[in-house]
Scaffold this motif. Structure first.
Motif, mmCIF file in Angstrom:
data_model
loop_
_atom_site.group_PDB
_atom_site.id
_atom_site.type_symbol
_atom_site.label_atom_id
_atom_site.label_comp_id
_atom_site.label_asym_id
_atom_site.label_seq_id
_atom_site.Cartn_x
_atom_site.Cartn_y
_atom_site.Cartn_z
ATOM 1 N N ALA A 197 0.806 -1.213 0.000
ATOM 2 C CA ALA A 197 0.000 0.000 0.000
ATOM 3 C C ALA A 197 0.838 1.261 0.000
ATOM 4 N N TYR A 198 1.972 1.253 0.730
ATOM 5 C CA TYR A 198 2.727 2.490 0.931
ATOM 6 C C TYR A 198 4.113 2.486 0.305
ATOM 7 N N GLY A 199 4.562 1.312 -0.155
ATOM 8 C CA GLY A 199 5.839 1.249 -0.842
ATOM 9 C C GLY A 199 7.055 1.310 0.048
ATOM 10 N N HIS A 200 6.875 1.210 1.353
ATOM 11 C CA HIS A 200 7.990 1.262 2.292
ATOM 12 C C HIS A 200 8.079 -0.057 3.060
ATOM 13 N N GLU A 201 9.298 -0.412 3.464
ATOM 14 C CA GLU A 201 9.466 -1.629 4.258
ATOM 15 C C GLU A 201 8.716 -1.515 5.584
ATOM 16 N N VAL A 202 8.036 -2.585 5.941
ATOM 17 C CA VAL A 202 7.305 -2.657 7.211
ATOM 18 C C VAL A 202 7.707 -3.957 7.893
ATOM 19 N N PRO A 203 8.162 -3.909 9.139
ATOM 20 C CA PRO A 203 8.561 -5.150 9.803
ATOM 21 C C PRO A 203 7.367 -5.955 10.274
ATOM 22 N N VAL A 204 7.552 -7.244 10.351
ATOM 23 C CA VAL A 204 6.542 -8.114 10.953
ATOM 24 C C VAL A 204 6.508 -7.823 12.450
ATOM 25 N N PHE A 205 5.331 -7.560 12.968
ATOM 26 C CA PHE A 205 5.204 -7.284 14.399
ATOM 27 C C PHE A 205 5.480 -8.556 15.203
ATOM 28 N N THR A 206 6.224 -8.392 16.281
ATOM 29 C CA THR A 206 6.348 -9.465 17.275
ATOM 30 C C THR A 206 6.369 -8.840 18.657
ATOM 31 N N TYR A 207 5.961 -9.624 19.611
ATOM 32 C CA TYR A 207 6.132 -9.225 21.001
ATOM 33 C C TYR A 207 7.599 -9.401 21.392
ATOM 34 N N PRO A 208 8.050 -8.701 22.431
ATOM 35 C CA PRO A 208 9.458 -8.845 22.860
ATOM 36 C C PRO A 208 9.755 -10.284 23.274
ATOM 37 N N ARG A 209 10.885 -10.762 22.839
ATOM 38 C CA ARG A 209 11.258 -12.139 23.174
ATOM 39 C C ARG A 209 11.527 -12.269 24.666
ATOM 40 N N GLY A 210 11.023 -13.356 25.246
ATOM 41 C CA GLY A 210 11.250 -13.636 26.651
ATOM 42 C C GLY A 210 12.228 -14.784 26.813
#
Length: 229
Positions: A197-210
């Protein structure tokens, strides 16, 4: 770095991975094809129980369903990371107990997932096992994505899964695994959609690793699929 699906000729990378000093390794997918994106909501549908049976059979069935859903989701993640799926994936949809050739196909697909992509799943999994809000996070997500067109079943399954999480600590790693994989493949598609949609890199969301849980309390199939050693 980029990763390419198996094939005979060069192909464009379908994701890049970079290390962030604060957030760890981040994965940035290319736009996901409609055919691959359509697999995700279908693979999240599952027959989670809508009532709580006090007998041991329910707990066994739920843990086995967790194994099936985790394996299914990892197969889809391997195809998302490669940018394409095999031509024949009919074996993915059966709800029967995971054994024999189907198990081999799913486990082989999971084994082909690049480490950066699998790391997203492990981050979500370790986070959810380490937060006091885990049952409130996992149960509504698993139930809501399993019964998207049936609010009554989704509500009933939410309550059942909440109670299983709270009363049976031995089931938490398996439930957390199914949730972590489901979140990862859905968020991968969302990142790809935003990229398109926006042509920019978007990271995959993750929760902070425990922290990793004690392996003695983790089912062997989780250790194998998540490559925990």
């Amino acid at each position: 770095m980029g990763h390419e699906p198996a094939g005979s000729g060069p192909v464009a990378p379908v994701f890049t991975a970079r290390d962030d000093p604060h957030l760890g390794r981040r994965v940035f997918p290319q736009p996901v094809t409609p055919e691959l994106a359509a697999l995700v909501p279908r693979v999240l549908r599952a027959d989670w129980p809508v009532w709580l049976d006090p007998g041991p059979r329910l707990l066994r069935d739920v843990r086995e369903l967790c194994r099936l859903q985790t394996s299914r989701g990892l197969a889809v993640l391997s195809w998302l990371a490669a940018g394409r799926a095999p031509e024949d994936i009919a074996w993915l949809w059966s709800g029967r107990r995971l054994t024999g050739p189907r198990q081999r196909l799913m486990y082989d697909a999971a084994g082909a997932i690049p480490g950066a992509a699998l790391g997203l799943v492990v981050a979500n999994w370790t986070w959810v096992l380490d937060t006091r809000f885990a049952s409130q996070v996992t149960a509504p997500y698993l139930a809501g994505t399993a019964y998207p067109d049936d609010g009554y079943a989704a509500a009933q399954a939410t309550v059942t899964l909440l109670r299983i999480w709270e009363r049976h600590a031995e089931a938490r790693p398996a439930l957390g695994a199914a949730w972590a994989v489901g979140r990862t493949i859905a968020d991968w598609c969302k990142a790809g959609e935003l990229r398109a949609a926006y042509g920019h890199e978007v990271p995959v969301f993750t929760y902070p690793r425990g922290p990793l849980p004690t392996l003695a309390g983790v089912r062997p199939w989780i250790s194998r699929l998540f490559r925990l050693g």
